[in-house]
Design a protein around this motif. Structure first.
Motif, short mmCIF file in Angstrom:
data_model
loop_
_atom_site.label_atom_id
_atom_site.label_comp_id
_atom_site.label_asym_id
_atom_site.label_seq_id
_atom_site.Cartn_x
_atom_site.Cartn_y
_atom_site.Cartn_z
N ALA A 78 35.11 32.69 40.02
CA ALA A 78 34.10 33.95 40.10
C ALA A 78 34.22 34.65 41.37
O ALA A 78 34.25 35.93 41.22
N MET A 79 34.43 33.81 42.40
CA MET A 79 34.57 34.46 43.77
C MET A 79 35.69 35.49 43.93
O MET A 79 35.76 36.48 44.44
N LEU A 136 37.10 36.88 41.67
CA LEU A 136 37.04 38.19 40.66
C LEU A 136 36.22 39.27 41.21
O LEU A 136 36.19 40.38 40.96
N LEU A 137 35.49 38.92 42.46
CA LEU A 137 34.56 39.70 43.04
C LEU A 137 35.47 40.89 43.68
O LEU A 137 36.41 40.57 44.05
N PRO A 138 35.18 42.12 43.57
CA PRO A 138 35.85 43.21 44.09
C PRO A 138 35.79 43.10 45.58
O PRO A 138 34.78 42.93 46.34
N GLU A 178 35.90 44.64 49.29
CA GLU A 178 35.55 45.72 49.86
C GLU A 178 36.56 46.07 51.14
O GLU A 178 36.41 45.26 52.11
N ARG A 235 36.24 30.98 48.09
CA ARG A 235 35.25 30.17 48.99
C ARG A 235 35.81 29.74 50.18
O ARG A 235 36.84 29.43 50.37
N THR A 260 32.98 28.25 40.00
CA THR A 260 32.49 29.16 41.01
C THR A 260 33.71 29.90 41.92
O THR A 260 33.58 30.96 42.39
N LEU A 309 26.80 32.75 44.64
CA LEU A 309 28.02 31.85 43.65
C LEU A 309 28.09 30.63 44.32
O LEU A 309 27.86 29.43 43.66
N GLU A 325 27.07 37.91 48.14
CA GLU A 325 27.49 37.57 46.96
C GLU A 325 28.28 36.43 46.96
O GLU A 325 27.82 35.84 45.71
N LEU A 326 29.17 36.25 47.87
CA LEU A 326 29.87 34.82 47.80
C LEU A 326 28.77 33.73 48.06
O LEU A 326 29.00 32.61 47.39
#
Length: 379
Positions: free
Chosen positions: A155-156, A158-160, A162, A376, A152, A296, A292-293
């Motif tokens: 995956a965090m 890899l989030l774009p 902003e 995270r 997880t 996840l 989003e975080l």
């Protein structure tokens, strides 16, 4: 900065009584207690002990932190470190993070002292129903947490991002010492928060109420509040984290599952921050996380909880401890042969005396009561 089996025989049952009653006490005289009820493990429990103990933990922690920060400030000033805008000495990101983690870790001995001194019970009863931290079970929980939270966390990352500048690798000359410091201190920091919230506070409420959920709820909210108010999503994430950690503590009979989750989560979060330039200077915590975080993060928490429950079914860690019996008065003087007397009020009925079922032959044991099977951001 708040970056932030069957049950084995319990050691808390009293030994055989002296004299003519040197037999084990009847099983129905001890009530099995879950972890949140362990403040009542000893017969000397009083209603005011959890209240006084909570005040002691808060006051002792504040005094200790003020004294330690004063000492650190004096050492930094003597060595010529400059002061920041807030007036505190600046040691650099790695050393400052180490100081902050240490300030949280000092809560562990304070909680243990409160349990032993004010609670009048073994200090290890805040760790688990067996009277101490179960290291093998803790290791299994850590092993379960590593792959789940690593996935997880990846995956965090890899989030774009902003409106954030690109981050640069800090280099091994910076990341290596930082990682060594984190491996040493983060487990103590995370465990300290578990001893305060899932340990002391949960048991303080559980001393008055049997329901585990009522004991779990207050500490979950206080745990989130201790991290500050960032976003509603971040606050909710921390409340759910605290509730799940509290439920796993009650369900498995100790703090090990909560500590494993907290340690791995914070190690990954701090390590990710330390890997980039100025990453450890950020004041962000899980309270500041966007939705989003949070999504996840809670997915990882749910998967970890499922993994721990599966492990608990296989390894069956003890979930309850029997409450200690109240002090037993001295037996009355022997009655001459041919005379009978009623049991003394408040005195346990020995084997063989069955006023609840007259007519049974002498020596018939009492019936046993049913057993209780019963990127995270760091937190």
């Amino acid at each position: 900065m708040t970056n932030l089996s069957a049950a084995a025989p319990s050691p808390y049952l009293p030994g055989p009584l002296p004299g003519p009653l040197s037999v084990p006490p009847p099983a129905h005289l001890a009530e099995p207690l879950a972890h949140h009820r362990l403040a009542r493990i000893r017969g000397g429990h009083r209603w005011w002990r959890p209240v006084l103990g909570t005040l002691f933990v808060a006051a002792a922690y504040m005094v200790t932190v003020v004294l330690l920060y004063g000492l650190v400030d004096a050492v930094g000033a003597a060595r010529g470190h400059r002061r920041g805008p807030d007036g505190t000495v600046e040691f650099g990101p790695v050393t400052s993070t180490a100081v902050d983690l240490t300030m949280l870790a000092v809560a562990i001995p304070i909680v243990l002292l409160a349990v032993r001194w004010i609670g009048r019970r073994p200090a290890g009863t805040v760790s688990s129903v067996t009277g101490g931290l179960r290291w093998r079970w803790l290791g299994l929980c850590v092993l379960a947490a590593v792959p789940i939270l690593a996935a997880t966390t990846g995956a965090m990352l890899l989030l774009p991002a902003e409106d954030e500048p690109s981050q640069q690798w800090a280099g091994w000359e910076v990341f290596g010492p930082a990682l060594a410091m984190l491996v040493l201190l983060v487990p103590l920091q995370a465990a300290a928060e578990e001893y305060v919230f899932r340990g002391w506070l949960t048991q303080a409420v559980g001393a008055f109420l049997r329901s585990p959920w009522i004991a779990i709820a207050p500490q979950a909210v206080l745990f989130a509040a201790a991290h500050g108010w960032g976003t509603p999503w971040g606050f909710a994430d921390l409340v759910v984290f605290g509730a799940v950690a509290g439920w796993l503590t009650v369900r498995t009979g100790g703090l090990e599952a909560a500590i494993g989750l907290h340690v791995v989560n914070n190690l990954l979060a701090f390590a990710a921050a330390a890997s980039v330039v100025d990453g450890l200077t950020s004041d962000d915590t899980a309270a500041d996380a966007p939705w989003e975080l949070v999504l996840l993060d809670l997915t990882g928490v749910a998967l970890y909880a499922a993994a721990v429950l599966w492990l608990a079914r296989r390894h069956r860690p003890a979930r309850t401890a029997p409450a200690a019996l109240a002090a037993v008065p001295a037996p009355p003087a022997p009655v001459p042969a041919g005379y009978a007397h009623a049991p003394v009020p408040g005195f346990p009925v020995p084997y063989g005396a069955r006023p609840d079922a007259p007519g049974l032959p002498p020596g018939t044991p009492p019936a046993a009561s049913p057993s209780d099977d019963s990127a995270r951001s760091p937190r």
